[in-house]
Scaffold this motif. Sequence first.
Motif: not given
Length: 439
Positions: A11-12, A14-16, A18-19, A24, A27, A334, A337-338
């Motif tokens: 998850i981290l 994925l977030c990085l 996306l940042a 999407i 990622a 969620a 972000f998605l």
Amino acid sequence: MTPTLAGICIILGLCLMLATGMPIAFALGLAAVAGLFLDMGPGVIYVLAETMFAGIANLGYVAIPMFVLMGAIVAGTPAGGDLYKSLDRWLHKVPGGLVLSNIGACAIFSGMTGSSPATCAAIGKMGIPEMLGRGYPASVATGSIAAGGTLGILIPPSVTMIVYGISTQTSIGRLFLAGVLPGILLTCMFMAWALYDARRKGFRFGGGVLHYSWREKLESLPKVLPLLLIILGMLFVLYGGVATPSEAAGAGALLTLVVVVLVYRLFRMQTYVGVFGSAMRESVMIMMIMASAELFAFALSSLFITQSLAAAIAALEINRWLLMGLINLFLLVAGMFLPPVAIIVMAAPLLLPIITQAGFDPYWFAVVLTINMEIGLITPPVGLNLFVLNAIAPDVPTQEILKGALPYALVMMLAIVLLCVFPGIVTWLPDLVMGAAIT
């Protein structure tokens, strides 16, 4: 590595990604590949293509590009403008008629596209300049369009409802019916807030200098009514068991194309190059996200992350409404972000056994989940409708768009509360038309 630690790492990661602004679909795919590599080593390469293809190799998904094409035909031709103008002519004397026209046009357009970004872009291009020209506050103009655009994933035919139905093996026809009354309710709530918000910000409604005769009002209907009849006919064959969603979507797209060609005399091939190109780009984007989300869900399952999470939730001895509150909080975060499609593919199969075991109706939950996804479309950092509005109204500051859109998120939260108190708003129409569901 424990499932909990593996889940946190994925998850981290994925977030990085996306940042950084990475698309999407890419990622999700890269995060999934990293997780599978940890579990399977280099042999992961042999399951990637098969898993992604299997995720979208379902005949029911044919409905998605057909509905997208249907919306692109209306948005890319004068049909969309006529739909908007017709509503404006009939509502121009109503206090705040223009803002009501915009939200109403979003609701009707949603019935042709099933796509929120398409609805937001098509109505926004026409509605925002018109509202600003008549003196509406910028936040009211952009906020109402941003929120109205979210109706595209709730009012049938809805792309997300199709994805939910296939992911959870539930009836797509019943899901469409379940979204009708909540969609009307949410539309009315949006209209009420838009009128109040405009008055609150000092805008005074009046009849305006525009005046349309009965002849002008009626002459706009022949071009709009065929499109509305296509929607009604498509819903009739769906709920009457005459056709599957894919067949109805294909027929709807073809009939829309025929109507547009005949009514507007659009025989130049150049017009349709843009229409079909737009539909293809959006369809491929949706399918890529779904395939990557399927791979991501497979990675979570292979690492026993979903099983551990499901077991942890099932072991919670808490009130079922508190459980539903936690699920909604998870969906809300969620959704920031998605995109809705990715969340449904990954989360719906996991959550369905939990919510049915807690005594919740799966079709009611589908509507609650969809409204939650609508909130994500107008909230940072990845509010898709906000990006659409930034593109079509570059002169309106981003903070004005946010100021206008965020109160609608609270309106949608209120709608979820109303559906929790009165679940019959969702279940009454499907039960009336198709009989009580067997869960």
